[in-house]
Design a protein around this motif. Structure first.
Motif, PDB file in Angstrom:
ATOM      1  N   LYS A   1       0.906  -1.229   0.037  1.00  0.00           N
ATOM      2  CA  LYS A   1       0.064   0.045  -0.092  1.00  0.00           C
ATOM      3  C   LYS A   1       0.945   1.158   0.067  1.00  0.00           C
ATOM      4  CE  LYS A   1      -3.796   2.609   0.542  1.00  0.00           C
ATOM      5  NZ  LYS A   1      -4.781   2.775  -0.388  1.00  0.00           N
ATOM      6  N   TYR A   2       1.683   1.340   1.064  1.00  0.00           N
ATOM      7  CA  TYR A   2       2.723   2.577   1.075  1.00  0.00           C
ATOM      8  C   TYR A   2       4.107   2.274   0.821  1.00  0.00           C
ATOM      9  CZ  TYR A   2      -1.485   4.435   3.283  1.00  0.00           C
ATOM     10  OH  TYR A   2      -2.777   4.899   3.421  1.00  0.00           O
ATOM     11  N   GLY A   3       4.862   3.226   0.814  1.00  0.00           N
ATOM     12  CA  GLY A   3       6.231   3.276   0.647  1.00  0.00           C
ATOM     13  C   GLY A   3       6.709   3.428  -0.733  1.00  0.00           C
ATOM     14  N   HIS A   4       6.001   3.481  -1.998  1.00  0.00           N
ATOM     15  CA  HIS A   4       6.508   3.659  -3.221  1.00  0.00           C
ATOM     16  C   HIS A   4       7.278   4.895  -3.373  1.00  0.00           C
ATOM     17  CE1 HIS A   4       3.035   0.856  -3.531  1.00  0.00           C
ATOM     18  NE2 HIS A   4       3.899   0.440  -4.523  1.00  0.00           N
TER      19      HIS A   4
ATOM     20  N   LYS B   1      15.585  -1.169  -2.471  1.00  0.00           N
ATOM     21  CA  LYS B   1      14.640  -2.080  -3.176  1.00  0.00           C
ATOM     22  C   LYS B   1      13.426  -2.032  -2.356  1.00  0.00           C
ATOM     23  CE  LYS B   1      17.346  -4.518  -6.413  1.00  0.00           C
ATOM     24  NZ  LYS B   1      16.743  -4.565  -7.357  1.00  0.00           N
ATOM     25  N   TYR B   2      12.415  -2.169  -3.281  1.00  0.00           N
ATOM     26  CA  TYR B   2      11.226  -2.132  -2.571  1.00  0.00           C
ATOM     27  C   TYR B   2      10.403  -3.615  -2.654  1.00  0.00           C
ATOM     28  CZ  TYR B   2       6.118  -1.033  -2.248  1.00  0.00           C
ATOM     29  OH  TYR B   2       4.665  -0.997  -1.881  1.00  0.00           O
ATOM     30  N   ILE B   3      10.154  -4.003  -1.479  1.00  0.00           N
ATOM     31  CA  ILE B   3       9.837  -5.346  -1.063  1.00  0.00           C
ATOM     32  C   ILE B   3       8.794  -5.749  -0.428  1.00  0.00           C
ATOM     33  CG2 ILE B   3      10.593  -7.686   0.191  1.00  0.00           C
ATOM     34  CD1 ILE B   3      13.758  -6.600   0.023  1.00  0.00           C
ATOM     35  N   VAL B   4       7.676  -6.395  -1.151  1.00  0.00           N
ATOM     36  CA  VAL B   4       6.376  -6.526  -0.553  1.00  0.00           C
ATOM     37  C   VAL B   4       6.531  -7.716   0.321  1.00  0.00           C
ATOM     38  CG1 VAL B   4       3.921  -7.283  -1.155  1.00  0.00           C
ATOM     39  CG2 VAL B   4       5.320  -5.501  -2.318  1.00  0.00           C
TER      40      VAL B   4
END
Length: 227
Positions: free
Chosen positions: A14-17, A30-33
């Motif tokens: 949802k958030y952090g982008h 890195k963006y890690i779900v």
């Protein structure tokens, strides 16, 4: 981009982008779900995900589920043979009780706002986690020099330290070329609230609006100078 430290934005999707898009311009990021199963005390995080996370210097979490946040911290801190002296910044949390529980882990901090992080806030952590000093060179509590010509026109804006979400730089670029008048700083403080994400989280118990506080923090960090 500096390769001195590595940062993972850990999210439920949802958030952090925005933080990822901003931070990756300065550091390996890195963006890690987070992949997990179960509920409450039965939450289980995928082992492969944990292996990835332990190789970063800093984790910034944007997890809306407090049980998931706690499980992540517990799993990270019970792992043996961590490759790095990992530090975790909790970007979303609710309640002073939860904050105290999370900060029992020595490598965790729960700031009221990510744009309020500075050397004073992190005192006691910097010596053991030197990667925080490198992070604070670029992100945290805003530090800005605004240069004015003889007619008080804004001719240059030097952002020494931006907010992790990039709200400070987005705001100030709109004021380049304007004349610095009595209400200019007030308008800057109001405008940054438009770009601030803190109010969207709805996870803070304090009555004070977080967006208003973000505006105040920015104004405290602005230094006006003549060209």
């Amino acid at each position: 981009m500096s390769d001195k430290i590595s940062i993972a934005i850990v999210s439920d999707g949802k958030y952090g982008h925005r933080a990822y898009e901003v931070i990756k311009k300065k550091f390996y990021c890195k963006y890690i779900v987070l992949d997990y199963k179960g509920y409450f005390e039965d939450i289980r995080i995928e082992e492969e995900t944990l292996k990835k996370l332990k190789n970063f210097d800093i984790l910034i979490t944007y997890l809306r589920n407090p049980d998931l946040t706690y499980t992540l911290l517990e799993e990270i801190n019970t792992q043996e043979n961590l490759d790095k002296n990992l530090f975790i910044i909790i970007g979303i949390w609710k309640g002073e009780g939860f904050k105290r529980q999370m900060e029992r882990f020595k490598n965790v901090v729960c700031p009221d706002l990510l744009c309020n992080l500075d050397e004073k806030y992190l005192r006691g952590k910097l010596e053991y986690y030197p990667q925080l000093r490198e992070f604070l060179r670029h992100f945290g509590k805003p530090m800005v020099n605004i240069y004015l010509d003889n007619n008080n026109i804004i001719r240059n804006i030097e952002i020494i330290r931006d907010s992790p979400c990039g709200a400070v730089s987005k705001t100030l670029q709109e004021f380049f070329g304007e004349k610095m008048e009595k209400d200019t700083l007030r308008r800057i403080g109001l405008r940054v609230q438009h770009f601030c994400n803190a109010g969207k989280f709805k996870l803070f118990s304090e009555k004070e609006c977080k967006r208003i506080k973000a505006g105040q923090i920015l104004l405290e960090g602005i230094n006006l100078q003549k060209c």
